[in-house]
Design an enzyme around this catalytic site. Structure first.
Site, PDB file in Angstrom:
ATOM      1  N   LYS A 173      29.365  43.180  43.372  1.00 22.77           N
ATOM      2  CA  LYS A 173      29.783  42.972  44.763  1.00 22.77           C
ATOM      3  C   LYS A 173      31.309  42.854  44.767  1.00 22.77           C
ATOM      4  O   LYS A 173      31.876  41.812  44.425  1.00 22.77           O
ATOM      5  CB  LYS A 173      29.192  41.675  45.333  1.00 22.77           C
ATOM      6  CG  LYS A 173      29.442  41.573  46.827  1.00 22.77           C
ATOM      7  CD  LYS A 173      29.656  40.164  47.332  1.00 22.77           C
ATOM      8  CE  LYS A 173      31.065  39.754  47.462  1.00 22.77           C
ATOM      9  NZ  LYS A 173      31.927  40.494  48.381  1.00 22.77           N
ATOM     10  N   GLY A 226      37.789  34.763  41.300  1.00 19.92           N
ATOM     11  CA  GLY A 226      38.189  34.525  42.682  1.00 19.92           C
ATOM     12  C   GLY A 226      38.779  33.137  42.810  1.00 19.92           C
ATOM     13  O   GLY A 226      39.289  32.580  41.834  1.00 19.92           O
ATOM     14  N   SER A 227      38.669  32.571  43.998  1.00 20.00           N
ATOM     15  CA  SER A 227      39.320  31.285  44.258  1.00 20.00           C
ATOM     16  C   SER A 227      38.499  30.129  43.660  1.00 20.00           C
ATOM     17  O   SER A 227      37.284  30.253  43.461  1.00 20.00           O
ATOM     18  CB  SER A 227      39.463  31.090  45.762  1.00 20.00           C
ATOM     19  OG  SER A 227      38.184  31.109  46.355  1.00 20.00           O
ATOM     20  N   VAL A 230      35.481  28.821  46.006  1.00 21.50           N
ATOM     21  CA  VAL A 230      34.239  29.608  45.931  1.00 21.50           C
ATOM     22  C   VAL A 230      33.602  29.432  44.545  1.00 21.50           C
ATOM     23  O   VAL A 230      32.386  29.258  44.410  1.00 21.50           O
ATOM     24  CB  VAL A 230      34.520  31.101  46.243  1.00 21.50           C
ATOM     25  CG1 VAL A 230      33.280  31.945  45.988  1.00 21.50           C
ATOM     26  CG2 VAL A 230      34.963  31.268  47.694  1.00 21.50           C
ATOM     27  N   GLY A 231      34.427  29.426  43.521  1.00 24.48           N
ATOM     28  CA  GLY A 231      33.918  29.289  42.145  1.00 24.48           C
ATOM     29  C   GLY A 231      33.103  28.024  41.934  1.00 24.48           C
ATOM     30  O   GLY A 231      32.036  28.057  41.317  1.00 24.48           O
ATOM     31  N   GLU A 248      36.441  32.773  36.559  1.00 21.67           N
ATOM     32  CA  GLU A 248      37.891  32.787  36.353  1.00 21.67           C
ATOM     33  C   GLU A 248      38.544  32.638  37.725  1.00 21.67           C
ATOM     34  O   GLU A 248      38.254  33.411  38.637  1.00 21.67           O
ATOM     35  CB  GLU A 248      38.353  34.074  35.660  1.00 21.67           C
ATOM     36  CG  GLU A 248      38.001  34.114  34.184  1.00 21.67           C
ATOM     37  CD  GLU A 248      38.484  32.917  33.369  1.00 21.67           C
ATOM     38  OE1 GLU A 248      39.496  32.293  33.745  1.00 21.67           O
ATOM     39  OE2 GLU A 248      37.825  32.578  32.374  1.00 21.67           O
ATOM     40  N   CYS A 282      46.700  36.107  39.823  1.00 16.02           N
ATOM     41  CA  CYS A 282      46.295  34.756  39.409  1.00 16.02           C
ATOM     42  C   CYS A 282      47.282  34.191  38.395  1.00 16.02           C
ATOM     43  O   CYS A 282      47.437  32.979  38.298  1.00 16.02           O
ATOM     44  CB  CYS A 282      44.891  34.788  38.835  1.00 16.02           C
ATOM     45  SG  CYS A 282      44.707  36.023  37.554  1.00 16.02           S
ATOM     46  N   GLU A 383      47.606  26.578  45.057  1.00 10.75           N
ATOM     47  CA  GLU A 383      47.868  28.005  44.872  1.00 10.75           C
ATOM     48  C   GLU A 383      48.178  28.642  46.225  1.00 10.75           C
ATOM     49  O   GLU A 383      47.368  28.577  47.141  1.00 10.75           O
ATOM     50  CB  GLU A 383      46.636  28.676  44.253  1.00 10.75           C
ATOM     51  CG  GLU A 383      46.904  30.114  43.886  1.00 10.75           C
ATOM     52  CD  GLU A 383      45.665  30.833  43.353  1.00 10.75           C
ATOM     53  OE1 GLU A 383      44.581  30.692  43.953  1.00 10.75           O
ATOM     54  OE2 GLU A 383      45.801  31.535  42.344  1.00 10.75           O
TER      55      GLU A 383
END
Ligand code: NAD
Length: 481
Positions: A173, A226-227, A230-231, A248, A282, A383
């Site tokens: 996705k 991703g962020s 969400v992780g 990551e 990142c 971030e």
């Protein structure tokens, strides 16, 4: 304008929802295409296809799977400009950077194609001298891959290639913002003739397709980049159902400019690390820790070098920095700039949305520098993911190490110094998965492990030989005649 599709069981198909979402060029606000807004039903079809393909794919030799990856690499190489242009038009990265990233994808595929011929186990002496004991690495089965928009070729490929070479089938996705680039990459897998169902792609909202992957009982492993917000949610969902997962996430990467640093190299590395890809890496430099004795000299050189940055549409020759990837991303960056001012940091360069002529059409923000930043300010802790850096001054090197570690993240860190003692201390003291000396914070080599410490990662590593750890399970085999 083209409407793109999902790729399920070897075929391109629209979502059962019939819905699509337009993708906007952040440099011009023109629509560049549209991609399916898929549903749980589409995901189920992809999981079924990947499950059906699983046994036959795992039974192929590693060399045979590698042959497919070599073919995909050649196809991507032959379509390099087309794929890179799609990337620039979807997320704003300059065309030369997009070409470099696509070429990186080709190199990653070739690296993992070769892995198909390398060892997948060890012989371990048994205490029974009539027995033979060994380990054998086996695929997880069906793997779900969830990727961000900022490296829309390299990140999908550095997950897909190892997943496939070790015998897994996959559902990817991609980020909706870069679904066209993803479709072009997947088309190369299609053209290479991989058996149907081995690779599947479903586009759609993270809350539906991403979350669906995390919670689908047919998916045994989830690899996410991703962020961190969400992780964390993905980790909870995966733990709850016992799926293997790998995350990551973000960074707040420091560069230390020591008193003895070569200032020209330090300025060059700071600008490249902070502002290439509009700060949307990142591993981008976001905190610049400068020794008080050279602070003024460094800042002078930095400010004059900033004048060289040419900002514009990434497809134009000579442009060095493109727009933010989307309107939302631009708004986030601008809101952090406002926060920095409110917190009392001193704005010494940039700080505005660019306006006038072609800038009015896109989501451009000036590269921005804050001075006199306190490490506890939000702009030094969170971030931003844009072209903004914070200058923080220190008086001795131990203080610099403490400042470097003073965030929840631990992805990348660098130091500019000529002092070997300081280099060695830095390597030992800094909490970062990627430690770089006299080099910018951004910069990853595909044959070496990559990943973060603290909140930047689930503490696993991607790329190089390290990828085998996530994409396989170990069977310990005991054989007695
Ligand atoms: P994001 O977390 O918003 O989205 C990443 C992916 O997750 C997208 O495909 C998105 O659709 C999906 N997603 C969103 N909500 C979900 C949910 N509830 N469940 C499952 N999936 C969901 O991140 P982004 O804005 O696309 O990317 C920027 C972030 O990625 C930054 O924080 C950056 O530091 C990080 N990043 C990390 C690395 C690394 O290797 N450490 C590399 C590149 C980017």
């Amino acid at each position: 304008m083209q409407t793109y599709s999902n790729y399920i069981a070897g075929e391109w198909s629209p979502s059962v929802s019939g819905k699509t979402k337009e993708i906007i060029n952040p440099a011009t606000q023109e629509v560049v295409g549209s991609a399916p807004v898929s549903t749980a039903e589409d995901l189920d079809a992809a999981v079924q296809a990947a499950s059906e393909a699983r046994v036959a794919w795992a039974k192929l030799s590693g060399a045979a799977r590698g042959d497919y990856l070599y073919k995909v690499a050649n196809l991507i190489e032959s379509r390099l400009d087309e794929i890179a242009q799609a990337m620039t038009e979807e997320m704003g990265k300059t065309f030369p950077e997009a070409k470099g990233e696509t070429a990186r994808g080709v190199a990653i595929l070739r690296y993992y194609a070769g892995e198909g011929m390398r060892k997948v186990g060890d012989v371990i002496p048994s205490t029974d001298n009539e027995a033979f004991m060994f380990t054998k690495r086996v695929p997880l089965g069906v793997v779900g891959i969830i990727t961000p928009w900022n490296f829309p070729v390299a990140i999908p490929i550095w997950k897909m290639a190892p997943a496939l070479i070790y015998g897994n089938t996959i559902i990817i996705k991609p980020a909706s913002e870069t679904a066209i680039t993803a479709a072009k990459v997947i088309d190369c897998f299609h053209e290479a003739g991989l058996p149907k169902g081995v690779v599947n792609m479903v586009t759609g909202p993270g809350s539906v397709i991403g979350d669906g992957i995390v919670n689908h009982p047919g998916i045994m492993g989830i690899s996410f980049t991703g962020s961190d917000v969400v992780g964390r949610g993905i980790a909870k969902g995966a733990v709850a159902r016992g799926a293997k997962f790998q995350l990551e996430m973000g960074g707040k990467n420091p560069v230390i400019i020591a008193a003895d640093a070569d200032l020209d190299k330090a300025v060059e590395g700071t600008i490249s690390g902070a502002f290439r890809s509009t700060g949307q890496k990142c591993t981008a430099t976001s905190r610049v820790l400068v020794h008080s004795s050279i602070k003024e000299a460094f800042a002078d050189k930095l400010l004059s070098a900033m004048e060289e940055i040419k900002i514009g549409n990434g497809m134009e020759d000579g442009v060095w920095m493109g727009p933010c990837s989307s309107e939302g991303q631009m708004e986030t960056v601008l809101s952090y700039i406002e926060k920095g001012k409110e917190e009392g940091a001193k704005l010494i360069y940039g700080g505005n949305r660019l306006a006038g002529s072609e800038y009015d059409k896109g989501f451009y923000v000036e590269p921005t520098i804050f001075d006199e930043v306190d490490s506890k300010m939000q702009i030094a802790q969170e971030e931003i993911f844009g072209p903004v850096i914070a200058l923080i001054t220190f008086d001795d090197i131990e203080e610099a190490f403490e400042l470097a570690n003073d965030t929840p993240f631990g992805l990348s860190a660098s130091i500019y110094t000529e002092n070997i003692g300081a280099m060695l201390q830095f390597i030992d003291n800094v909490d970062a998965g990627l430690v770089r000396i006299n080099a910018e914070t951004a910069g990853v080599e595909l044959q070496a492990p990559f990943g973060g410490m603290k909140q930047s990662s689930s503490h696993s590593r991607e790329q190089g030989e390290a990828a085998i750890e996530f994409y396989t399970s170990i069977k310990t085999v005991f054989v007695k005649g």
